[in-house]
Design an enzyme around this catalytic site. Structure first.
Site, mmCIF file in Angstrom:
data_model
loop_
_atom_site.group_PDB
_atom_site.id
_atom_site.type_symbol
_atom_site.label_atom_id
_atom_site.label_comp_id
_atom_site.label_asym_id
_atom_site.label_seq_id
_atom_site.Cartn_x
_atom_site.Cartn_y
_atom_site.Cartn_z
ATOM 1 N N GLU A 1 0.804 -1.224 0.000
ATOM 2 C CA GLU A 1 0.000 0.000 0.000
ATOM 3 C C GLU A 1 0.839 1.278 0.000
ATOM 4 O O GLU A 1 0.679 2.148 0.856
ATOM 5 C CB GLU A 1 -0.970 0.001 1.187
ATOM 6 C CG GLU A 1 -2.020 -1.082 1.099
ATOM 7 C CD GLU A 1 -3.095 -0.975 2.169
ATOM 8 O OE1 GLU A 1 -2.963 -0.143 3.089
ATOM 9 O OE2 GLU A 1 -4.074 -1.746 2.090
ATOM 10 N N ASN B 1 -5.404 -5.187 -2.246
ATOM 11 C CA ASN B 1 -6.075 -5.060 -0.951
ATOM 12 C C ASN B 1 -7.373 -4.299 -1.204
ATOM 13 O O ASN B 1 -7.346 -3.106 -1.461
ATOM 14 C CB ASN B 1 -5.207 -4.285 0.040
ATOM 15 C CG ASN B 1 -3.881 -4.959 0.326
ATOM 16 O OD1 ASN B 1 -3.668 -6.110 -0.056
ATOM 17 N ND2 ASN B 1 -2.986 -4.263 0.998
ATOM 18 N N TYR C 1 -14.686 -0.206 3.633
ATOM 19 C CA TYR C 1 -14.199 1.168 3.520
ATOM 20 C C TYR C 1 -14.836 1.913 2.348
ATOM 21 O O TYR C 1 -14.823 3.143 2.316
ATOM 22 C CB TYR C 1 -12.681 1.191 3.363
ATOM 23 C CG TYR C 1 -11.938 0.769 4.606
ATOM 24 C CD1 TYR C 1 -12.157 1.385 5.826
ATOM 25 C CD2 TYR C 1 -11.019 -0.269 4.554
ATOM 26 C CE1 TYR C 1 -11.478 0.984 6.959
ATOM 27 C CE2 TYR C 1 -10.332 -0.674 5.685
ATOM 28 C CZ TYR C 1 -10.569 -0.045 6.880
ATOM 29 O OH TYR C 1 -9.894 -0.454 8.007
ATOM 30 N N LYS D 1 -10.291 -7.013 12.700
ATOM 31 C CA LYS D 1 -10.643 -7.760 11.482
ATOM 32 C C LYS D 1 -10.222 -9.220 11.558
ATOM 33 O O LYS D 1 -10.440 -9.980 10.612
ATOM 34 C CB LYS D 1 -10.016 -7.108 10.252
ATOM 35 C CG LYS D 1 -10.555 -5.725 9.924
ATOM 36 C CD LYS D 1 -10.002 -5.199 8.621
ATOM 37 C CE LYS D 1 -10.441 -3.776 8.349
ATOM 38 N NZ LYS D 1 -9.803 -2.818 9.274
#
Length: 884
Positions: A441, A511, A517, A619
């Site tokens: 990321e 991802n 989100y 999570k």
């Protein structure tokens, strides 16, 4: 899938070091350590005794981070036991090595020290290391006093990196996980001959073995061995490489002669040819050979030896066919994994890691993504043994510059190369490792400004650093592809200015948190097809997906309202819903070479106040303390593990709001029965996605025993949940419309939004999850503020199962923003229009003012039906109360 080891095999596995050192002296340095925290000492070596020291054993960390708010008495981590200190810590050990070290080269080995370390032995500085995840060794030969007391002093520093700090250029600079400090993996003293397999090969074994090919009934294995002569004169010898099968038979051997000058090294290259090789074949047959490398004198005396498990296999990812192991397709499905657990942080034991792997194997994983940094040898050894395919990666996460800098500093680039070099050389011989991950990321760009360094203008470009690391990894290990996980190749925030980074590695990883989100779960499939079409020559995987799941927060319907992805309302049932929908999509994409859900276990972070945890990412499919396996865990076990599995969802939602509820069961049985209070509700066969659902099952007042029975060929298997229903719930039903989690109201029990068809959920105080929360709006005219802050709007209806009879229905309305006349709608109860052309703003006298209307309804067919029909604009309702 069996997960047990024999007691002898398990003891050998947990006692063994990363690789056997048969002709080396190994002194574990575990006990007798002292620890002190704080800044620099006046004289770091000679005045160490002036400090206050705490007795500890190694592995050790001083940090304790992350706790659950409910039931603190059940947890080690609580608000009062948390320790988030990030800074300098000192370790001191007095030890006496055997006199036999006198004629040996001596090496201090640290399996990890976070995040930087500096080492002195008997007042002599041996060296330093920058990076908190990899093994490193220091030559202690000149400072060690064999047969005498030695004082070892280690300074570690886990300061959060910032411009000008002591760790400014040490990865990771950022990330959604806490970097614990300390000597959190083992420390040992190793003695070798002056002629040895290189002990300073970036913490590795000095050996890199690669299966070059498997064809024509034989396998060819390339073996590179680095040899050093740290003696004072030239020495000749030979490098003997053998491959030994599980029965102890040597199946291939090769010898090379070497002559090394004093203080010099060399590398040999040998090729082993194995006839009719027994292959390492993932979980189906994780067959391991032993690779034995010896340095022998010209007279044949063994001077040094290293043994390592080795699996003969080939791996590759195909953009159309997915992952191929030994040229046969294998669907990789697994989890991401962080190395911490409650009460221990990163200072876990091999037994802890074995327990984690056993839980993951029981769920049915055949692959693990080791995130977001280099993990230790224990889990690599376990993966080799059990056939679990690993994605390894370095801690280049989210950020690679400081301040307003547009490029990575030379020191950070070097640190990234160093950590990548160590990752490869320490793990290159594990057959389980498929790829080298070079980043996670780093493509936020300007989409989420909180994650980047530049506050204005252009964002730093990660591609130059990524291309450098890609080339570096290929030079170190040409046999494995590089991999990269991206987050943002789509519009995920206020802007969509993101760099396309997937092109910088061989393998792509996405991802993607659709339905969490951003977006909705149904968006995942089209998005993956778009990525696949955009780069058809690059193999694509999904490296993260999932949702938060608080085991103490529940919903009656995961579609009833908006999830608060950065706040409290993260019910366990919503996590299950996201995984069900995601796996439905992922399992139908044959081109994906792997999928890894996020995450195996809840883990510590310092950027979250969510669900029922503080500083915990919830999570995970199991809790931070490993005591609870969440419902979603059993969804995957039913789908991935052939072992009989039956699981009733919602067992922790004990005190039920409604007398009618959906009962959801994960079962891989050919047929599954459901009984409630000994009454057979029904039987289902071959449920899709191993998910059986009985809608709106009636519960009785008091205790309800819910039993799911899987009817397997070898016998029945049951799972039971016990739910309670207050007698009042049979008399009065209260629905918090538009709420995923029902509001708490003094003296009244509401359920979350359920029994609806159509419409969409809304909130008075809606927040995107990005940027600061806006000032809350307050609704006047009610004491039930939590209920009236949510609503359902559009064209929708409710069908509530109730006993026949007369009911009083109280409907509560709030106009969020429109003036009188802008919104009008009809309310129809069991076919009768009871509120014609209702105008909330006109009735209440303005916006953000609650108004309630009561209507009588006669029920004769077991259902109360309410329809909300728009006349102008959308219909809307905030609360429904149905009283017998």
């Amino acid at each position: 899938m069996k997960v047990r080891l024999g007691s002898i095999a398990l003891a050998m596995l947990l006692a063994a070091p990363a690789f056997a050192q048969a002709d080396r002296q190994v002194l574990p340095l575990a006990d007798g350590w002292e620890f002190s925290r704080g800044g620099a000492m006046p004289d770091e070596v000679t005045r160490a005794a002036d400090r206050h020291w705490e007795k500890v054993s190694v592995p050790h960390t001083w940090n304790r981070v992350g706790y659950y708010v409910p039931n603190p008495q059940d947890h080690i981590n609580r608000a009062e036991t948390i320790d988030k200190y990030q800074g300098i810590g000192w370790y001191r050990l007095t030890f006496t090595p055997a006199p036999g070290f006198e004629k040996r080269r001596a090496w201090l080995q640290f399996d990890a020290a976070s995040r930087t370390a500096e080492v002195w032995l008997n007042g002599q500085r041996l060296g330093a290391h920058r990076g908190g995840f990899s093994r490193f060794r220091l030559d202690a030969s000149g400072a060690l006093r064999p047969g005498q007391a030695n004082v070892l002093l280690v300074k570690v520093d886990n300061t959060q990196p910032d411009a000008g700090s002591s760790t400014a250029d040490v990865l990771p600079l950022a990330g959604d996980f806490f970097v614990h400090g300390g000597l959190y993996r083992p420390v040992s003293l190793i003695g070798t001959d002056a002629m040895h397999i290189d002990m300073l090969d970036a913490g590795g074994s000095g050996i890199l073995a690669t299966t070059r090919s498997i064809d024509g009934g034989s396998a060819r294995i390339d073996v590179r061995v680095k040899v050093r002569n740290d003696g004072q004169r030239k020495q000749a010898g030979q490098v003997v490489v053998r491959l030994v099968d599980a029965g102890g038979k040597t199946v291939a051997t090769e010898t090379r002669r070497v002559t090394l000058g004093a203080g010099s090294g060399a590398e040999t290259a040998q090729v082993l040819t194995v006839a009719s090789p027994h292959l390492w074949n993932s979980v189906a047959d994780p067959y391991l050979h032993r690779l034995v490398v010896e340095i022998a004198s010209t007279a044949g005396a063994v001077l040094d030896r290293v043994e390592q498990p080795f699996g003969i296999r080939t791996m590759r990812a195909d953009p159309a066919r997915g992952f191929l192991l030994n040229d046969k397709p294998l669907r990789l499905h697994g989890v991401g994994y962080h190395q911490d657990r409650e009460g221990k942080g990163w200072a876990t034991t091999p037994a802890d890691i074995e327990q984690d792997v056993a839980m993951m194997r029981d769920m049915g994983v055949n692959s693990i993504r080791l995130t977001h940094y280099q993990h230790g040898q224990t889990i690599h050894d376990l993966a080799d043994r059990y056939g679990i395919v690993l994605w390894d990666e370095i801690p280049l996460v989210s950020k690679w510059t400081q301040g307003e800098a547009m490029t990575a500093s030379p020191a950070l680039r070097e640190n990234a190369r160093q950590q990548l070099r160590e990752l490869i050389r320490q793990n290159g011989n594990h057959p389980s490792v498929v790829s080298w991950g070079i980043a996670n990321e780093v493509d936020f760009g300007k989409s989420i400004p909180a994650f980047i360094t530049a506050k204005s203008g252009e964002a730093p470009d990660p591609l130059p650093l990524l291309r450098e690391l890609d080339a570096f990894a290929k030079a170190e290990d040409p046999s494995r592809p590089t991999a990269l996980a991206t987050c943002c190749e789509r519009d995920i925030g206020p802007t969509s200015e993101v760099p396309i980074t997937a092109v910088a590695a061989d393998l792509g990883g996405a991802n993607r948190y659709f339905g969490w989100y951003f977006g909705i779960p149904a968006d995942l499939g089209p998005h993956l097809d778009e990525l696949h079409a955009k780069r058809p020559a690059q193999p694509l995987s999904v490296t993260e997906y999932g949702a938060g799941g608080a085991t103490t927060i529940h919903t009656d319907n995961p579609l009833g309202g908006r999830v608060d992805q950065r706040g409290r309302n993260q019910p366990e049932e919503y996590e299950s819903y996201i995984h069900e929908r995601a796996w439905e999509t992922l399992s139908a994409k044959p081109y994906l070479w792997g999928t890894w859900l996020w995450n195996s276990f809840d883990f510590a972070t310092t950027v979250r106040r969510e669900g029922d945890g503080i500083d915990i990412n919830t999570k995970g499919l199991a809790t931070y303390d490993r005591k609870i396996r969440k419902d979603a865990y059993y969804f995957y076990k039913a789908n991935w593990n052939e072992a009989p599995t039956v699981h009733v969802n919602g067992s922790r939602y004990v005190d039920r709001a409604y007398s009618a509820t959906d009962v959801r069961v994960y079962s891989n049985a050919p047929r599954t029965e459901l009984r409630v209070n000994n009454r057979l509700v029904g039987t289902m066969a071959h449920c899709p996605q191993m998910t059986c659902v009985w809608p709106k099952v009636a519960l009785a007042a008091g205790t309800n025993r819910v039993v799911a029975r899987g009817l397997f060929p070898d016998g029945a298997q049951d799972d039971t949940a016990v739910w309670q229903l207050a007698p009042e719930a049979l008399r009065t039903i209260r629905i918090d419309s538009g709420a995923l989690v029902a509001a708490d109201v003094a003296g009244k029990r509401y359920g979350s939004d359920d029994f609806f068809d159509g419409g969409k959920a809304g909130q008075i105080n809606a927040w995107s999850g990005y940027g600061p929360r806006p000032a809350p709006k307050v609704v006047a005219g009610t004491s039930e503020g939590g209920v009236v802050e949510t609503y359902r709007e559009g064209r929708f209806s409710y069908q509530v199962p109730v006993a026949n009879g007369r009911y009083s229905v109280a409907l509560t309305f709030v106009e969020p923003s429109l003036a009188a006349g802008a919104r009008r709608f009809d309310v129809v109860a069991n076919g009768k229009r009871v509120l014609p052309s209702f105008d909330i703003a006109a009735a209440a006298g303005g916006v953000l003012k609650a108004v309630t209307r009561r209507i009588p309804v006669q029920v004769s067919d077991g259902a109360l039906r309410l329809s909300f029909v728009p006349v102008q604009g959308d219909a809307i309702v905030s609360g429904i109360e149905i009283t017998r």
